[in-house]
Design an enzyme around this catalytic site. Sequence first.
Site, short mmCIF file in Angstrom:
data_model
loop_
_atom_site.label_atom_id
_atom_site.label_comp_id
_atom_site.label_asym_id
_atom_site.label_seq_id
_atom_site.Cartn_x
_atom_site.Cartn_y
_atom_site.Cartn_z
CG HIS A 219 -4.49 64.11 -130.75
ND1 HIS A 219 -4.21 62.72 -130.24
CD2 HIS A 219 -3.20 64.50 -131.15
CE1 HIS A 219 -2.83 62.22 -130.41
NE2 HIS A 219 -2.30 63.47 -131.21
CB SER A 223 -2.37 63.36 -122.48
OG SER A 223 -1.79 62.81 -123.95
CE LYS A 247 8.80 59.64 -118.79
NZ LYS A 247 7.98 60.60 -117.82
CG ASP A 248 6.48 57.16 -126.02
OD1 ASP A 248 6.09 57.01 -124.82
OD2 ASP A 248 5.69 58.05 -126.78
CD GLU A 291 -2.48 31.36 -124.90
OE1 GLU A 291 -2.14 30.46 -123.91
OE2 GLU A 291 -1.72 31.58 -125.84
#
Length: 428
Positions: A219, A223, A247-248, A291
């Site tokens: 922040h 971004s 959008k998320d 894994e």
Amino acid sequence: MSFPWAKQYTPSHPFMKWMDERLPLPRLVFNAVGSGYEVPRNLNYFWNFGFLAGLCLVLQIVTGIVMAMHYASNTAVAFDSVEMTVRDVNWGWLMRYAHANGASAFFVVIYIHIFRGFYFGSYKAPREMVWLLGVVIFLLMMATAFMGYVLPWGQMSFWGAKVITGLFGAIPLVGEPLQQWLLGGFAPDNAALNRFFSLHYLLPFVILGVVILHIWALHIPGSSNPTGVEVKSESDTVPFYPYYVAKDGWAIGVFAILYCAMVFFFPNALGHPDNYIPANPMSTPAHIVPEWYFWPFYAILRAFTQDFFFIPAKLMGVLAMFGAILVWFFLPWLDKSPVRSGTYRPLYKKFFFFGLLPAMAVLFYCGGAPAAEPFVMLSQLAALYYFAHFLIIIPIVSAIEKPKPLPFSITESVLGSDEGAALAPAAH
């Protein structure tokens, strides 16, 4: 990041005014994920994976707490306690499969998030701290996932723990005492299981704390975006809410469909069949593998088969395995290109799509394959390119490459060009 044009929080309700003066949580939320947080208007769906990673972490913490309520960290009953949870506890099967497949989902999301950062130069100034904290999160995830894999105490859990902790024995002088301290003995047993259970329960909350720092660091500069061009005016940004919340939300819907498909229809597809056999120190599985999300680094570990002068092959493999992740810490200083985004770096783009991605694909495949030819040779070639890509190719490419012209602004990249377009080497 605060811009002059960003909407400021002004509570109107008397209670919210009272709260804001004494504990400004509403202001914090408004400035962090609300209309007060401005983000570039050109973010594509690759920028949804950071939010999805946070969702996966919450899923893992919630399902993990429920699983811990029924788990017994004792080698005599650990395997049976997991099976009892699946078969006898109400909705226990859902918690177990959601947690196991949630780990895989978490790593899928994180790998995409990391490689998005590689391609779009999200590690470059002024976001170095965001990147460094992200690498710390990945290392903590690897440690947490390894310890969680041991807890069911099946065959692959036991022998995976034995092989991985045995790697510390390769470190000169302190290796064997360190291995014994980690296990609480000479081999994985009750002491090791208790240690791993405690740490597996604790580390997700440590990850959560580092994630908060990661978001905080993000922040400050704001971004990044697909062009790599910094925000210049109000027209370059939109409020996080409602645009990117929506959008998320769409990305969460797609993720939930795929995640639920795995949990309900293919819950054991990514697990190893041997882990449904109780741990037996007297019976070694034919093919010990971790894994799937550890496979590329496991392939690098096994790529070293010959001693190099006085350095044993095992030690070189251990150093290379850890070095494969640690090299990411230095990426902001290895890549000196003035352009962030790989979209405007034609030479870098070729090495990324036709070099790094195929090398990682080979390492993923060879890490899950037997330690035999041709897989060992393929692992060696892919590992060689992997390290060359970060330590040799990126510095050279960043020095000799001629980037394409950048758009003048984020708005131009969205709405079209104008006569003010800047050339790529422009400062940003």
